[in-house]
Motif scaffolding. Sequence first.
Motif, PDB file in Angstrom:
ATOM      1  N   ARG A  12       0.852  -1.174   0.000  1.00  0.00           N
ATOM      2  CA  ARG A  12       0.000   0.000   0.000  1.00  0.00           C
ATOM      3  C   ARG A  12       0.895   1.233   0.000  1.00  0.00           C
ATOM      4  O   ARG A  12       1.761   1.374   0.869  1.00  0.00           O
ATOM      5  N   LEU A  13       0.699   2.119  -0.968  1.00  0.00           N
ATOM      6  CA  LEU A  13       1.509   3.323  -1.099  1.00  0.00           C
ATOM      7  C   LEU A  13       0.627   4.555  -1.110  1.00  0.00           C
ATOM      8  O   LEU A  13      -0.546   4.491  -1.532  1.00  0.00           O
ATOM      9  N   GLN A  14       1.193   5.657  -0.679  1.00  0.00           N
ATOM     10  CA  GLN A  14       0.529   6.935  -0.872  1.00  0.00           C
ATOM     11  C   GLN A  14       0.870   7.434  -2.270  1.00  0.00           C
ATOM     12  O   GLN A  14       1.947   7.151  -2.813  1.00  0.00           O
ATOM     13  N   GLU A  15      -0.017   8.185  -2.841  1.00  0.00           N
ATOM     14  CA  GLU A  15       0.250   8.772  -4.154  1.00  0.00           C
ATOM     15  C   GLU A  15       1.558   9.538  -4.104  1.00  0.00           C
ATOM     16  O   GLU A  15       1.786  10.339  -3.192  1.00  0.00           O
ATOM     17  N   GLY A  16       2.446   9.262  -5.070  1.00  0.00           N
ATOM     18  CA  GLY A  16       3.732   9.929  -5.121  1.00  0.00           C
ATOM     19  C   GLY A  16       4.845   9.220  -4.378  1.00  0.00           C
ATOM     20  O   GLY A  16       6.014   9.593  -4.513  1.00  0.00           O
ATOM     21  N   GLU A  17       4.518   8.176  -3.631  1.00  0.00           N
ATOM     22  CA  GLU A  17       5.515   7.446  -2.843  1.00  0.00           C
ATOM     23  C   GLU A  17       6.113   6.328  -3.682  1.00  0.00           C
ATOM     24  O   GLU A  17       5.472   5.294  -3.923  1.00  0.00           O
ATOM     25  N   SER A  18       7.324   6.474  -4.119  1.00  0.00           N
ATOM     26  CA  SER A  18       7.968   5.480  -4.994  1.00  0.00           C
ATOM     27  C   SER A  18       8.337   4.219  -4.236  1.00  0.00           C
ATOM     28  O   SER A  18       8.631   4.263  -3.037  1.00  0.00           O
ATOM     29  N   SER A  19       8.357   3.101  -4.948  1.00  0.00           N
ATOM     30  CA  SER A  19       8.715   1.820  -4.333  1.00  0.00           C
ATOM     31  C   SER A  19       9.074   0.811  -5.414  1.00  0.00           C
ATOM     32  O   SER A  19       9.061   1.128  -6.611  1.00  0.00           O
ATOM     33  N   SER A  20       9.422  -0.402  -4.984  1.00  0.00           N
ATOM     34  CA  SER A  20       9.793  -1.464  -5.918  1.00  0.00           C
ATOM     35  C   SER A  20       9.117  -2.771  -5.557  1.00  0.00           C
ATOM     36  O   SER A  20       8.940  -3.072  -4.369  1.00  0.00           O
ATOM     37  N   LEU A  21       8.768  -3.530  -6.576  1.00  0.00           N
ATOM     38  CA  LEU A  21       8.257  -4.885  -6.411  1.00  0.00           C
ATOM     39  C   LEU A  21       9.352  -5.847  -6.858  1.00  0.00           C
ATOM     40  O   LEU A  21      10.075  -5.567  -7.811  1.00  0.00           O
ATOM     41  N   ASN A  22       9.421  -6.988  -6.169  1.00  0.00           N
ATOM     42  CA  ASN A  22      10.488  -7.942  -6.452  1.00  0.00           C
ATOM     43  C   ASN A  22       9.947  -9.232  -7.041  1.00  0.00           C
ATOM     44  O   ASN A  22       8.870  -9.706  -6.659  1.00  0.00           O
ATOM     45  N   CYS A  23      10.707  -9.788  -7.972  1.00  0.00           N
ATOM     46  CA  CYS A  23      10.406 -11.101  -8.534  1.00  0.00           C
ATOM     47  C   CYS A  23      11.710 -11.890  -8.564  1.00  0.00           C
ATOM     48  O   CYS A  23      12.615 -11.564  -9.326  1.00  0.00           O
ATOM     49  N   SER A  24      11.811 -12.899  -7.727  1.00  0.00           N
ATOM     50  CA  SER A  24      13.011 -13.734  -7.736  1.00  0.00           C
ATOM     51  C   SER A  24      12.673 -15.069  -8.399  1.00  0.00           C
ATOM     52  O   SER A  24      11.549 -15.549  -8.282  1.00  0.00           O
ATOM     53  N   TYR A  25      13.640 -15.634  -9.091  1.00  0.00           N
ATOM     54  CA  TYR A  25      13.338 -16.850  -9.843  1.00  0.00           C
ATOM     55  C   TYR A  25      14.491 -17.846  -9.761  1.00  0.00           C
ATOM     56  O   TYR A  25      15.661 -17.472  -9.614  1.00  0.00           O
ATOM     57  N   THR A  26      14.141 -19.101  -9.820  1.00  0.00           N
ATOM     58  CA  THR A  26      15.118 -20.169  -9.984  1.00  0.00           C
ATOM     59  C   THR A  26      14.642 -20.985 -11.166  1.00  0.00           C
ATOM     60  O   THR A  26      13.639 -21.676 -11.109  1.00  0.00           O
ATOM     61  N   VAL A  27      15.348 -20.859 -12.262  1.00  0.00           N
ATOM     62  CA  VAL A  27      14.986 -21.574 -13.478  1.00  0.00           C
ATOM     63  C   VAL A  27      16.251 -21.768 -14.292  1.00  0.00           C
ATOM     64  O   VAL A  27      17.103 -20.888 -14.357  1.00  0.00           O
ATOM     65  N   SER A  28      16.364 -22.916 -14.892  1.00  0.00           N
ATOM     66  CA  SER A  28      17.531 -23.156 -15.738  1.00  0.00           C
ATOM     67  C   SER A  28      17.187 -22.766 -17.167  1.00  0.00           C
ATOM     68  O   SER A  28      16.106 -23.069 -17.661  1.00  0.00           O
ATOM     69  N   GLY A  29      18.100 -22.085 -17.819  1.00  0.00           N
ATOM     70  CA  GLY A  29      17.862 -21.711 -19.211  1.00  0.00           C
ATOM     71  C   GLY A  29      16.774 -20.675 -19.372  1.00  0.00           C
ATOM     72  O   GLY A  29      15.827 -20.874 -20.125  1.00  0.00           O
ATOM     73  N   LEU A  30      16.925 -19.536 -18.685  1.00  0.00           N
ATOM     74  CA  LEU A  30      15.925 -18.472 -18.793  1.00  0.00           C
ATOM     75  C   LEU A  30      15.879 -17.939 -20.213  1.00  0.00           C
ATOM     76  O   LEU A  30      16.887 -17.549 -20.787  1.00  0.00           O
ATOM     77  N   ARG A  31      14.668 -17.898 -20.792  1.00  0.00           N
ATOM     78  CA  ARG A  31      14.507 -17.346 -22.124  1.00  0.00           C
ATOM     79  C   ARG A  31      13.804 -15.996 -22.118  1.00  0.00           C
ATOM     80  O   ARG A  31      13.653 -15.363 -23.153  1.00  0.00           O
ATOM     81  N   GLY A  32      13.365 -15.596 -20.954  1.00  0.00           N
ATOM     82  CA  GLY A  32      12.713 -14.295 -20.882  1.00  0.00           C
ATOM     83  C   GLY A  32      11.968 -14.154 -19.582  1.00  0.00           C
ATOM     84  O   GLY A  32      11.506 -15.141 -19.011  1.00  0.00           O
ATOM     85  N   LEU A  33      11.882 -12.912 -19.096  1.00  0.00           N
ATOM     86  CA  LEU A  33      11.104 -12.627 -17.900  1.00  0.00           C
ATOM     87  C   LEU A  33      10.062 -11.580 -18.275  1.00  0.00           C
ATOM     88  O   LEU A  33      10.378 -10.589 -18.941  1.00  0.00           O
ATOM     89  N   PHE A  34       8.828 -11.822 -17.871  1.00  0.00           N
ATOM     90  CA  PHE A  34       7.705 -11.003 -18.308  1.00  0.00           C
ATOM     91  C   PHE A  34       7.023 -10.372 -17.100  1.00  0.00           C
ATOM     92  O   PHE A  34       6.850 -11.013 -16.064  1.00  0.00           O
ATOM     93  N   TRP A  35       6.603  -9.131 -17.268  1.00  0.00           N
ATOM     94  CA  TRP A  35       5.764  -8.462 -16.278  1.00  0.00           C
ATOM     95  C   TRP A  35       4.403  -8.185 -16.904  1.00  0.00           C
ATOM     96  O   TRP A  35       4.313  -7.688 -18.039  1.00  0.00           O
ATOM     97  N   TYR A  36       3.358  -8.504 -16.111  1.00  0.00           N
ATOM     98  CA  TYR A  36       1.984  -8.252 -16.520  1.00  0.00           C
ATOM     99  C   TYR A  36       1.289  -7.452 -15.429  1.00  0.00           C
ATOM    100  O   TYR A  36       1.619  -7.564 -14.251  1.00  0.00           O
ATOM    101  N   ARG A  37       0.277  -6.710 -15.837  1.00  0.00           N
ATOM    102  CA  ARG A  37      -0.588  -6.007 -14.901  1.00  0.00           C
ATOM    103  C   ARG A  37      -1.982  -6.631 -15.004  1.00  0.00           C
ATOM    104  O   ARG A  37      -2.471  -6.904 -16.104  1.00  0.00           O
ATOM    105  N   GLN A  38      -2.626  -6.855 -13.852  1.00  0.00           N
ATOM    106  CA  GLN A  38      -3.970  -7.405 -13.869  1.00  0.00           C
ATOM    107  C   GLN A  38      -4.886  -6.550 -13.011  1.00  0.00           C
ATOM    108  O   GLN A  38      -4.668  -6.407 -11.803  1.00  0.00           O
TER     109      GLN A  38
END
Lengths: 113, 113
Positions: A12-38
């Motif tokens: 939960r953020l206030q308007e104007g409050e910057s932040s980061s979301l994290n995605c950590s992965y363990t996969v062999s042979g990464l061919r791409g990482l995708f971000w989606y919004r839902q």
Amino acid sequence: EDQVTQSPEALRLQEGESSSLNCSYTVSGLRGLFWYRQDPGKGPEFLFTLYSAGEEKEKERLKATLTKKESFLHITAPKPEDSATYLCAVQRDYGGATNKLIFGTGTLLAVQP
Amino acid sequence: DVKVTQSSRYLVKRTGEKVFLECVQDMDHENMFWYRQDPGLGLRLIYFSYDVKMKEKGDIPEGYSVSREKKERFSLILESASTNQTSMYLCASYPRGAENIQYFGAGTRLSVL
């Protein structure tokens, strides 16, 4: 085993409050990482694809970065309309034509005015 | 714009019923996917198809089957619905040879009573 973990589960953020979301992965042979919004009641909508460590992509207030073990989605000066669930997915090299994505469970972002 | 249309937004079925979920895309995509989305588990791949009449199992195919008689249409079939199949079902597609940027439908929320 291939795994994608997103954190935090909710933010939960206030308007104007910057932040980061994290995605950590363990996969062999990464061919791409995708971000989606839902958005609630809708299907995921594509945001970014990253292919190699060090790569960055930007779109409006969002910037995605990739390292060998994780990706960050940075949100700069968010607005209430940025409220959504953000999903991360990885595509693994299966050695054939199969192109499946492995999704994380998402981060629910709420930006309050 | 790519359009992926799922025939129903909401469905309520009884245990033991045979259930058909339909998905149609209008962009001539070869690859089509069925996922289910559950809280805390994210999107999980049920089945996918890379061409007409071709299908491959995803990670959780048990209790489901699929049909791809025409390129634009991919159907998910629950042979005998059970309460543990209550979920949000999402269909996606993307064209052969392209980046794995999947275009999603709005989803079908299925309740099995």
